[in-house]
Design a protein around this motif. Structure first.
Motif, PDB file in Angstrom:
ATOM      1  N   GLU A  38     -21.255  -0.904 -30.736  1.00  0.00           N
ATOM      2  CA  GLU A  38     -19.839  -0.833 -30.354  1.00  0.00           C
ATOM      3  C   GLU A  38     -19.274  -2.238 -30.147  1.00  0.00           C
ATOM      4  O   GLU A  38     -18.138  -2.535 -30.509  1.00  0.00           O
ATOM      5  N   ILE A  39     -20.078  -3.088 -29.554  1.00  0.00           N
ATOM      6  CA  ILE A  39     -19.645  -4.469 -29.309  1.00  0.00           C
ATOM      7  C   ILE A  39     -19.382  -5.161 -30.635  1.00  0.00           C
ATOM      8  O   ILE A  39     -18.387  -5.864 -30.821  1.00  0.00           O
ATOM      9  N   SER A  40     -20.265  -4.902 -31.604  1.00  0.00           N
ATOM     10  CA  SER A  40     -20.069  -5.478 -32.926  1.00  0.00           C
ATOM     11  C   SER A  40     -18.777  -4.974 -33.548  1.00  0.00           C
ATOM     12  O   SER A  40     -17.987  -5.739 -34.100  1.00  0.00           O
ATOM     13  N   LYS A  41     -18.547  -3.670 -33.441  1.00  0.00           N
ATOM     14  CA  LYS A  41     -17.348  -3.095 -34.042  1.00  0.00           C
ATOM     15  C   LYS A  41     -16.083  -3.624 -33.393  1.00  0.00           C
ATOM     16  O   LYS A  41     -15.016  -3.661 -34.008  1.00  0.00           O
ATOM     17  N   ALA A  42     -16.178  -3.992 -32.132  1.00  0.00           N
ATOM     18  CA  ALA A  42     -15.003  -4.514 -31.447  1.00  0.00           C
ATOM     19  C   ALA A  42     -14.764  -5.982 -31.794  1.00  0.00           C
ATOM     20  O   ALA A  42     -13.841  -6.610 -31.283  1.00  0.00           O
ATOM     21  N   PHE A  87     -20.117 -17.243 -31.581  1.00  0.00           N
ATOM     22  CA  PHE A  87     -21.290 -16.629 -32.190  1.00  0.00           C
ATOM     23  C   PHE A  87     -21.202 -15.123 -31.961  1.00  0.00           C
ATOM     24  O   PHE A  87     -20.963 -14.678 -30.837  1.00  0.00           O
ATOM     25  N   PRO A  88     -21.357 -14.306 -33.035  1.00  0.00           N
ATOM     26  CA  PRO A  88     -21.216 -12.859 -32.866  1.00  0.00           C
ATOM     27  C   PRO A  88     -22.131 -12.353 -31.760  1.00  0.00           C
ATOM     28  O   PRO A  88     -23.332 -12.611 -31.757  1.00  0.00           O
ATOM     29  N   MET A  89     -21.554 -11.585 -30.843  1.00  0.00           N
ATOM     30  CA  MET A  89     -22.295 -11.253 -29.636  1.00  0.00           C
ATOM     31  C   MET A  89     -23.436 -10.269 -29.894  1.00  0.00           C
ATOM     32  O   MET A  89     -24.490 -10.367 -29.273  1.00  0.00           O
ATOM     33  N   HIS A  90     -23.223  -9.336 -30.825  1.00  0.00           N
ATOM     34  CA  HIS A  90     -24.264  -8.328 -31.010  1.00  0.00           C
ATOM     35  C   HIS A  90     -25.576  -8.939 -31.484  1.00  0.00           C
ATOM     36  O   HIS A  90     -26.641  -8.406 -31.226  1.00  0.00           O
ATOM     37  N   VAL A  91     -25.492 -10.070 -32.164  1.00  0.00           N
ATOM     38  CA  VAL A  91     -26.723 -10.737 -32.619  1.00  0.00           C
ATOM     39  C   VAL A  91     -27.509 -11.234 -31.422  1.00  0.00           C
ATOM     40  O   VAL A  91     -28.730 -11.083 -31.334  1.00  0.00           O
ATOM     41  N   LYS A  92     -26.776 -11.803 -30.476  1.00  0.00           N
ATOM     42  CA  LYS A  92     -27.434 -12.340 -29.286  1.00  0.00           C
ATOM     43  C   LYS A  92     -28.105 -11.232 -28.479  1.00  0.00           C
ATOM     44  O   LYS A  92     -29.078 -11.459 -27.775  1.00  0.00           O
ATOM     45  N   LEU A  93     -27.533 -10.022 -28.561  1.00  0.00           N
ATOM     46  CA  LEU A  93     -28.056  -8.939 -27.734  1.00  0.00           C
ATOM     47  C   LEU A  93     -29.399  -8.434 -28.241  1.00  0.00           C
ATOM     48  O   LEU A  93     -30.019  -7.586 -27.620  1.00  0.00           O
ATOM     49  N   ARG A  94     -29.812  -8.894 -29.411  1.00  0.00           N
ATOM     50  CA  ARG A  94     -31.129  -8.481 -29.911  1.00  0.00           C
ATOM     51  C   ARG A  94     -32.052  -9.674 -30.023  1.00  0.00           C
ATOM     52  O   ARG A  94     -32.249 -10.221 -31.096  1.00  0.00           O
ATOM     53  N   SER A 113     -19.490  -8.835 -42.890  1.00  0.00           N
ATOM     54  CA  SER A 113     -20.075  -8.809 -44.226  1.00  0.00           C
ATOM     55  C   SER A 113     -21.572  -9.077 -44.181  1.00  0.00           C
ATOM     56  O   SER A 113     -22.158  -9.515 -45.146  1.00  0.00           O
ATOM     57  N   GLY A 114     -22.175  -8.860 -43.054  1.00  0.00           N
ATOM     58  CA  GLY A 114     -23.617  -9.091 -42.935  1.00  0.00           C
ATOM     59  C   GLY A 114     -23.972  -8.965 -41.477  1.00  0.00           C
ATOM     60  O   GLY A 114     -23.122  -8.608 -40.642  1.00  0.00           O
ATOM     61  N   TYR A 115     -25.243  -9.263 -41.173  1.00  0.00           N
ATOM     62  CA  TYR A 115     -25.658  -9.102 -39.786  1.00  0.00           C
ATOM     63  C   TYR A 115     -24.975 -10.148 -38.905  1.00  0.00           C
ATOM     64  O   TYR A 115     -24.416  -9.843 -37.866  1.00  0.00           O
ATOM     65  N   VAL A 116     -25.028 -11.419 -39.361  1.00  0.00           N
ATOM     66  CA  VAL A 116     -24.365 -12.466 -38.580  1.00  0.00           C
ATOM     67  C   VAL A 116     -22.952 -12.610 -39.128  1.00  0.00           C
ATOM     68  O   VAL A 116     -22.665 -13.447 -39.980  1.00  0.00           O
ATOM     69  N   SER A 117     -22.074 -11.758 -38.668  1.00  0.00           N
ATOM     70  CA  SER A 117     -20.683 -11.772 -39.099  1.00  0.00           C
ATOM     71  C   SER A 117     -19.931 -10.934 -38.080  1.00  0.00           C
ATOM     72  O   SER A 117     -20.542 -10.403 -37.137  1.00  0.00           O
ATOM     73  N   SER A 118     -18.640 -10.811 -38.241  1.00  0.00           N
ATOM     74  CA  SER A 118     -17.916 -10.095 -37.204  1.00  0.00           C
ATOM     75  C   SER A 118     -16.703  -9.365 -37.782  1.00  0.00           C
ATOM     76  O   SER A 118     -16.192  -9.744 -38.833  1.00  0.00           O
ATOM     77  N   PHE A 119     -16.272  -8.322 -37.044  1.00  0.00           N
ATOM     78  CA  PHE A 119     -15.067  -7.596 -37.441  1.00  0.00           C
ATOM     79  C   PHE A 119     -13.841  -8.372 -37.022  1.00  0.00           C
ATOM     80  O   PHE A 119     -13.857  -9.112 -36.057  1.00  0.00           O
ATOM     81  N   VAL A 120     -12.747  -8.177 -37.787  1.00  0.00           N
ATOM     82  CA  VAL A 120     -11.473  -8.761 -37.392  1.00  0.00           C
ATOM     83  C   VAL A 120     -10.480  -7.615 -37.252  1.00  0.00           C
ATOM     84  O   VAL A 120     -10.432  -6.720 -38.092  1.00  0.00           O
ATOM     85  N   HIS A 121      -9.692  -7.659 -36.176  1.00  0.00           N
ATOM     86  CA  HIS A 121      -8.718  -6.601 -35.912  1.00  0.00           C
ATOM     87  C   HIS A 121      -7.317  -7.154 -35.951  1.00  0.00           C
ATOM     88  O   HIS A 121      -7.110  -8.343 -35.683  1.00  0.00           O
ATOM     89  N   ALA A 122      -6.391  -6.267 -36.273  1.00  0.00           N
ATOM     90  CA  ALA A 122      -4.991  -6.675 -36.235  1.00  0.00           C
ATOM     91  C   ALA A 122      -4.614  -6.914 -34.790  1.00  0.00           C
ATOM     92  O   ALA A 122      -4.933  -6.106 -33.907  1.00  0.00           O
ATOM     93  N   THR A 123      -3.954  -8.020 -34.531  1.00  0.00           N
ATOM     94  CA  THR A 123      -3.624  -8.326 -33.142  1.00  0.00           C
ATOM     95  C   THR A 123      -2.193  -7.943 -32.809  1.00  0.00           C
ATOM     96  O   THR A 123      -1.761  -8.066 -31.675  1.00  0.00           O
ATOM     97  N   ALA A 124      -1.457  -7.520 -33.837  1.00  0.00           N
ATOM     98  CA  ALA A 124      -0.105  -7.036 -33.584  1.00  0.00           C
ATOM     99  C   ALA A 124       0.236  -6.031 -34.685  1.00  0.00           C
ATOM    100  O   ALA A 124      -0.315  -6.097 -35.785  1.00  0.00           O
TER     101      ALA A 124
END
Lengths: 243, 446, 209, 191, 347
Positions: free
Chosen positions: B135-139, B149-156, B72-83
């Protein structure tokens, strides 16, 4: 303030329209002239000075007499058998009977030469202060200038520890050791460890420092004065006066 | 103090503590997959930053690997169904961090094969660096070391602070935990592949893998499998807590100190956990987003300690049941390591992305004594890795003088717990500091 | 305006607003010269004299003194009376004068005296200023005698030079030393604190019952 | 007339007969202004400054004006001290506004600070000459500063403790002062 | 299903960290007491039943005060009052009247510790404050060192003087301490070093045997229950300063004599290292220790008292809050050698 309706005039604040409203206090204060301030203080000072001088006129003789009496008593105590004494002043290692013109007596160290009934010189008393355990210890002591024999000792001022160091003037046994000691310099030693030498003074148990200070004052004092006294012809400075 | 491996000449940092390691409970046990539970609970907030926005509604069918909530923003992350299963509800559910959090409940299909829905991911070597981080963010990849900490933020990193070295954190300094250790042993090629991808995303070519010397097998295997075309070095480190903290790792490896209030990038470094790089590798290998990880279940309060691959959202009770249940003297359940982990009050809480371990401590392990007054022994000052004066700050916290604590650099405190650990009077110093930080932020907000 | 009665002016300074024990004014003499009751009494007498005389004088001339030179005039008045006290003590109680030494002169800077002038005499009638000064003076005396009494009893074993415990008493020398002054005042204030606490507890208990 | 060496005067005034802990001078700031170390330090420095000036003026007064009227000592000293403090305040304000801001509130307080007046009286009673007086003033000022700073730092620390209710405030301060005074007795005889 | 239901027991919710070091304040305190036992035993060996009585009286004074006024917490079990009592007893002479020893304990605990808020909050070492109070209150009794007794079980001096009454020790056989003898003695001879080490000299109960104190102190240092920086810095600085003055001919005390005589060992290993009243940082400890050493040397050589350890430590105790302020640890990430002083607080 209802108690003083007669003296307290009602303060009416006169607002000067030409003055800004922001500082209403300032004009009121400026009304008191500098002259009046100075005058008030001057009057107060004059009255105070007058009062002090008056009381001083009354008390000074009493105080001076008391001081002289105290000194006399002290000299009489440390020079046993003395009937009267004369004060000498030490000016540049010479002794004079009169203070030089324009100088104060308190600027010079003093020696009190004591005589017995017959006019025979008994000895000289002088006072000396050195740092003790707490503060200066002031001691007056009498001795024979020729032989260096110590005649007597009295502690005038000391702030030594009460109950311990103050035994240098409260413990009569200790004080008595300083009367008629044939040999100086003295040495303060621990009680019971003496070897029977003539200059030994038994120190007060637990107050070695204070005891040693008294001894040191006397030793240094005699060393300091003996030469000056031996050189001076005491009879000449202090001519015999009729009793 | 079990194995105090103080080998002279090994790089380290000043101060720190040596808690009993207790790693041999699980370090030799290869990881196994935990059976899929009947239900998974996926909180929308499993990371630092703003909670994700749910994209599903009750009744929706989801497959394993589907996005169920988006950042929901730059410092945030996607959540995926795990099952795979059906969304039962989106409701407030106990969260390991304490409060109730909005979570997606999914009824897991009882007879599903639980294969992941295929996802298209570009080949890592063929796309520009910016797309890698996207892609890392989307994953939904976040730091798995604990902070999430969301990884894609660290990568920049900031423009003016270029990163020149990637530090891969394999030190795993928390006692008991062995999940990173197992990751390195079991999936070294994933770790290295991840490093490759991250290095490409950052546009640099140097990486250092820091591993404490109490994991000699991991050091060896990481050295053997290290790529030869890149400057990847394995650096053995002194065994000392908190060796795995970002600032401490950087200090140990480079000798540089990250200034107060600054990011590691200010000294040209970026730190990633080995488990994180391994999961990055998996994203580009099979397209699998971050939906499961190796978790250490350990402690003397659990019957069968071990390392398990657990899908996120699995409830604590299911994990405990799979591990043989509690022993007689079990007394406290902790998510994370014993030094910084959090006690759990409910068995309903789900496992999260950042849950590196689940500890069930027995009474003898987490024995507490009465709190006595501070005797100013100074042991906390000797323990604090960031040179604070916990003694003074603790005294200030007791009388609510929070502003003065800030003046004494409360902001630098990373709540590592060293001061509490050594305190002979058992004063809960790090807890006091955590509370003070909360109080201060409230005061600031007010 | 003050809503006090003359009797309150008098009583107040004795205990409720005791200058030394409650208001912590004039601590210097209260600590420095209270190693014996005699010294304490001499100091109290001198202070009492200065306080009363200056209060009377200042309250009677208060309307002639401009505000700007108020403090200076008070100091002048106080200093005058201190000088008088100094000279009279020296003449009539030379032993005590020697014991008290410079601390007689230091009455000038006793905040208690200037405080009473500034706070009371400058705005009240002669009669009430006198009452106030006498009350404060008595309070000061009580505090000093307490200090002097306890310190002499423990430190020397006497009260007013009268031996209390016989010759074998072991004096607590510390009590007549400076440290003993601080400690004794500390003890007295702690004791008063305990007393107040008990009283409050009793009152609270009484109200509850 | 006084034969004390300068060193002994200095050392005596500073520690052995510390103005505050042994002579009870300067108690008002000691009890009142000693809550913060910075404040205490500034107060102490301001004191040293004024003490030296006082010593100077007292010496001038004694030598040239009061020679024949020692009974006017108290009254002249207090006037001099009071005006001195005023003048210092005005001069410092004009010349060194920064310093004034730092010392500001403490200067007026000094008029009734017994340490200042006490210094003048003690110096006269002991018959110190010009140089001895200055050394005495510096020693006394340093001693005052030392006592103030010690007290302030102890009180700062004690603020973080659970002081029993009855000891809060003056009671504790007095006990600390007493303990300090006991500790300073170790310097006795060091002259 | 909650953990509680599952476990049928009490669930623990605590803040991190969930494991603690085995160190505890109570354990530190009692091991200090333990390490003092050899010294105590030696004092009984040297001074007979008097030692038991004097130490017992001061311990009783401390424990009783702690029990009555120490507040809600079970303040006896932490062992700190016991240490104070033992240390106070150990720095008194054998013939000391019991009532005085008791009062020393009451004063030390009451006004040295409880008034500051109890354990951990005091500024001055309670044992030393009690000792300083006794020194100021009863200067004669506390400096009356009994000489050798004919038999071990003979009381040294007047232990049983009635409360508030003087001991009749005026005519008892007194001995001088090695320090006092060398300083004030009429026949100043330095006591042989071996006697100082073994403790076959006159002096306070516990300060005679330097060797046993050293052993106890080293035991504590190895266990990590005392900060070795303090005793080492004190001893090094005493050795260095006294060496310089001895070499310049200003002092009669040789450096080794200084180290092993008087209360230096007891003070350096047990009094100065009191965690509560010593600085919290290593830098602070060195400043503290070196200053104590310098003060000890100055007071011993030029002071009015033969011994200065107690006053040196008390004076530095008073400075500890200031030292703590001045030696805050360096801020992480800030350049070295630039400590983060409290000065920053100003702004």
């Amino acid at each position: 303030m209802n108690e003083r309706p007669d003296t307290d005039p009602i303060e009416v604040k006169v607002v000067d329209p030409s003055q800004p409203d922001t500082a209403p206090e300032t004009p009121a204060e400026e009304q008191v002239s500098t002259l009046r301030l100075v005058a008030t203080l001057a009057v107060a000072g004059a009255v105070a000075g007058l009062l002090i001088v008056l009381v001083n006129l009354h008390t000074k003789p009493i105080i001076d007499e008391y001081r002289a009496e105290q000194l006399r008593l002290a000299v009489y105590e440390v020079l046993p058998g003395v009937a009267r004494y004369r004060t000498l002043y030490r000016v540049d290692d010479a002794l004079v009977a009169q203070v030089p013109e324009g100088a104060k007596a308190s600027d010079f160290r003093q020696a009190y030469v004591g005589y017995d009934e017959t006019g025979e010189m008994i000895g000289v008393a002088t006072s000396r202060g050195e740092s003790g355990f707490q503060d200066i210890v002031l001691v007056i002591f009498g001795f024979e200038p020729e032989s260096g024999i110590l005649l007597g000792m009295k502690v005038l001022e000391s702030k030594e520890t009460p109950g311990l160091g103050d035994k240098i003037f409260k413990d009569q046994v200790f004080v008595d050791q300083f009367f008629a000691r044939p040999q100086t310099p003295l040495a303060a030693i621990k009680k019971g460890s003496g070897k029977g030498l003539p200059g030994e003074i038994d120190a007060i148990t637990g107050a070695t420092i204070s005891s040693k200070v008294v001894v040191s004052i006397i030793n240094n004092g005699i060393a300091d004065w003996q030469g000056v006294l031996q050189q001076a012809d005491l009879e000449q400075i202090v001519p015999e006066e009729a009793p | 103090m079990a194995a105090r491996l103080k080998i002279p000449g090994l790089p380290s940092f000043r101060n720190g503590v040596h808690p009993p390691e207790n790693k041999d409970l699980t370090s030799g046990i290869p990881s196994r997959r935990l059976p899929f539970p009947d239900e998974v609970i996926l909180p929308l907030s499993q990371h630092i930053g703003r909670p994700a926005e749910a994209l599903v509604k009750p009744g929706d069918r989801v497959e394993r690997g589907d996005v169920i909530a988006k950042a929901s923003g730059y410092v945030s992350s996607f959540v995926h169904a795990t099952a795979s299963g059906t969304v039962k509800s989106i409701e407030h559910w106990p969260h390991p961090a304490g409060a109730m959090q909005p979570s997606v409940r999914i009824d897991v299909d009882p007879h599903s094969t639980q294969l992941q829905r295929p996802r298209l991911v570009p080949h890592w070597d063929e796309v520009p660096a910016e797309q890698l981080s996207e892609e890392i963010s989307k994953a939904g990849i976040v730091g798995l070391g604990g902070a999430a900490f969301p990884m894609h933020v660290k990568l920049r990193p900031p423009e003016d602070q270029p990163v020149d070295v990637l530090m891969v954190n394999g030190s795993e300094c928390e006692p008991y935990l062995t999940s990173d250790h197992r990751t390195m042993l079991e999936r070294p090629e994933h770790v290295h592949q991840g490093i490759r991808i991250v290095l490409r995303a950052l546009g640099i070519s140097r990486a250092v893998i820091g591993i404490e010397v109490n994991k000699p097998d991991a050091i060896e295997i990481m050295r053997e499998t290290a790529p030869t075309d890149l400057d990847v070095r394995v650096q053995p480190l002194t065994v000392k807590y908190p060796q795995g903290a970002e600032k401490m790792l950087i200090k140990a490896v480079t000798g540089r100190e990250v200034p107060s209030g600054k990011l590691p990038a200010s000294v040209g470094a970026l730190v990633q956990n080995v488990a994180t790089t391994a999961s990055v590798a998996q994203v580009f290998e099979t397209g699998q987003p971050l939906i499961e990880r190796i978790i250490t279940v350990s402690g003397r309060g659990i019957r069968q300690p071990g390392n398990w691959v657990i899908p996120f959202g699995t409830k604590l009770s299911d994990v405990i049941a799979a591990c043989g249940g509690f022993t007689e003297d079990a007394s406290e359940i902790v998510f994370g390591g014993p030094m910084m982990g959090q006690s759990q009050a409910s068995l309903d809480v789900p496992v999260l992305k950042a849950t590196g371990g689940i500890l069930v401590l027995s009474k003898s392990e987490c024995k507490r004594q009465d709190i006595l007054p501070c005797i100013r022994c100074g042991k906390c000052i000797d323990a604090c890795p960031v040179f604070l004066n916990p003694q003074l700050m603790g005294a200030l916290a007791r009388v609510d003088r929070f502003e003065e604590m800030t003046e004494n650099n409360l902001g630098d405190c990373m709540l590592c717990g060293c001061c509490s650990f050594v305190c002979p009077s058992n004063i809960p110093l790090s807890q006091l500091f955590a509370m003070s930080k909360i109080q201060l932020s409230r005061l600031k907000a007010a | 305006m003050r809503a006090t009665t003359p009797s309150q002016d008098f009583i107040r300074g004795i205990w409720k607003e005791n200058p030394v024990l409650i208001q912590m004014l004039g601590l210097c003499p209260a600590l420095a010269v209270t190693n014996t009751v005699k010294n304490a009494l001499a100091m109290s007498a001198a202070t009492f004299f200065v306080l009363t005389c200056s209060s009377v004088l200042i309250s009677s001339v208060k309307n002639f003194i401009p505000k700007e030179v108020r403090i200076s005039s008070y100091i002048l008045v106080i200093a005058t009376f201190v000088t008088l006290a100094d000279m009279m003590l020296q003449a009539y109680a030379p032993v005590q004068h020697k014991e008290l030494g410079a601390f007689i002169a230091l009455i000038v800077v006793n905040c208690m005296i200037l405080g009473r002038q500034e706070a009371f005499s400058s705005r009240n009638t002669v009669y009430r200023s006198l009452l106030d000064a006498v009350g404060t003076g008595i309070g000061f005396t009580i505090a000093l005698i307490m200090m002097g009494g306890f310190r002499e009893i423990l430190g020397i074993g006497t009260f007013f030079d009268i031996s209390l415990f016989g010759p074998n008493f072991e004096p607590w020398v510390v009590m007549v030393l400076p440290a003993g002054g601080f400690l004794m005042l500390g003890f007295i204030i702690l004791g008063m604190g305990v007393y107040e606490q008990r009283k409050q507890a009793r009152e609270a208990h009484g109200e509850a019952a | 007339m006084n034969d004390q060496t300068l060193f002994s005067i200095f050392f005596s005034a500073m520690v052995v007969n510390n103005f505050t802990l042994a002579l009870f001078l300067g108690l008002c700031p000691f009890m009142g202004v000693s809550a913060r170390v910075e404040t205490a330090l500034r107060m102490g420095l301001a004191n040293i400054f004024v003490l030296v000036l006082t010593s100077l003026s007292a010496w001038v007064l004694n030598t040239y004006i009061l020679e024949n009227a020692p009974y006017l000592r108290i009254i002249s000293f207090i006037i001099v001290v009071a005006s001195l403090v005023q003048i210092v305040e005005m001069v410092v304000k004009k010349i060194a506004p920064v310093l004034f801001r730092q010392l500001g509130i403490f200067l007026p307080l000094m008029t009734t600070n017994c340490a200042i007046f006490g210094l003048a009286i003690f110096q006269t009673n002991r018959g110190y000459d010009f140089l001895q007086g200055i050394v005495f003033a510096i020693g006394a000022g340093l001693g005052l500063t030392l006592a103030l700073v010690l007290m302030a730092s102890i009180r700062e620390t004690s603020e973080l403790s659970d002081i029993p209710a009855i000891a809060k405030g003056t009671g504790l301060t007095l006990i600390i002062a007493g303990s300090l005074s006991l500790a300073f007795m170790g310097f006795a005889g060091l002259l | 299903m909650s953990f509680k239901e599952e476990k049928h027991g009490v669930v623990k919710i605590t803040a991190a960290p969930h494991v603690r070091s085995a160190e505890s304040t109570t354990r530190i305190m009692w091991s200090v007491v333990l390490s003092l036992l050899p010294v105590t035993a030696a004092s009984i060996w040297f001074f007979g039943p008097s030692a038991v009585l004097v130490i017992g009286a001061s311990v009783a004074g401390c424990l009783l005060t702690e029990r009555l006024f120490g507040g809600q917490r079970n303040s006896i079990s932490d062992g700190s009052a016991m240490i104070t009592g033992l240390l106070l007893g150990l720095c008194l002479p054998a013939g000391f009247p019991l009532w005085m020893a008791f009062i020393g304990g009451v004063f030390g605990i009451g006004f040295g510790k409880i008034i500051f808020g109890g354990l951990g909050q005091n500024i001055f070492n309670p044992a030393l404050l009690g000792r300083a109070f006794l020194q100021a209150a009863f200067p004669v009794a506390i400096t009356t060192w009994p000489g050798p007794a004919p038999d071990w079980w003979v009381l040294r001096g007047d232990n049983f003087a009635l409360p508030f009454m003087s001991p009749g020790a005026a005519d008892a056989v007194t001995g001088a301490t090695p320090l006092g003898n060398l300083k004030f003695g009429d026949d100043p001879v330095a006591t042989p070093l071996l006697d100082l080490l073994l403790g076959t000299t006159s002096g306070s109960l516990g300060e005679t045997s330097a060797l046993l104190i050293l052993l106890g102190g080293i035991y504590l240092a190895i266990r990590g229950h005392l900060n070795w920086h303090i005793p080492v810095s004190i001893l090094v600085s005493v050795f260095a300063f006294s060496g310089v003055f001895y070499w310049l001919g200003l002092s009669p005390f040789s450096p080794l004599f200084m180290l092993f005589s008087g209360g230096l060992m007891l003070g350096a290993w047990y009094m100065a290292t009191d965690m509560v009243t010593s600085p919290v940082t290593h830098t602070g400890c060195w400043v503290f220790g070196v200053s104590i050493g310098l003060l000890v040397v100055i007071i011993r050589i030029w002071g009015g008292l033969p011994e200065g350890v107690m006053y040196a430590i008390l004076l530095m105790n008073a400075l500890v809050p200031f030292i703590n302020r001045a030696t805050q640890p360096r801020k992480f990430g800030s350049p070295r050698g630039k400590p983060e002083p409290a000065a920053e607080k100003e702004s």
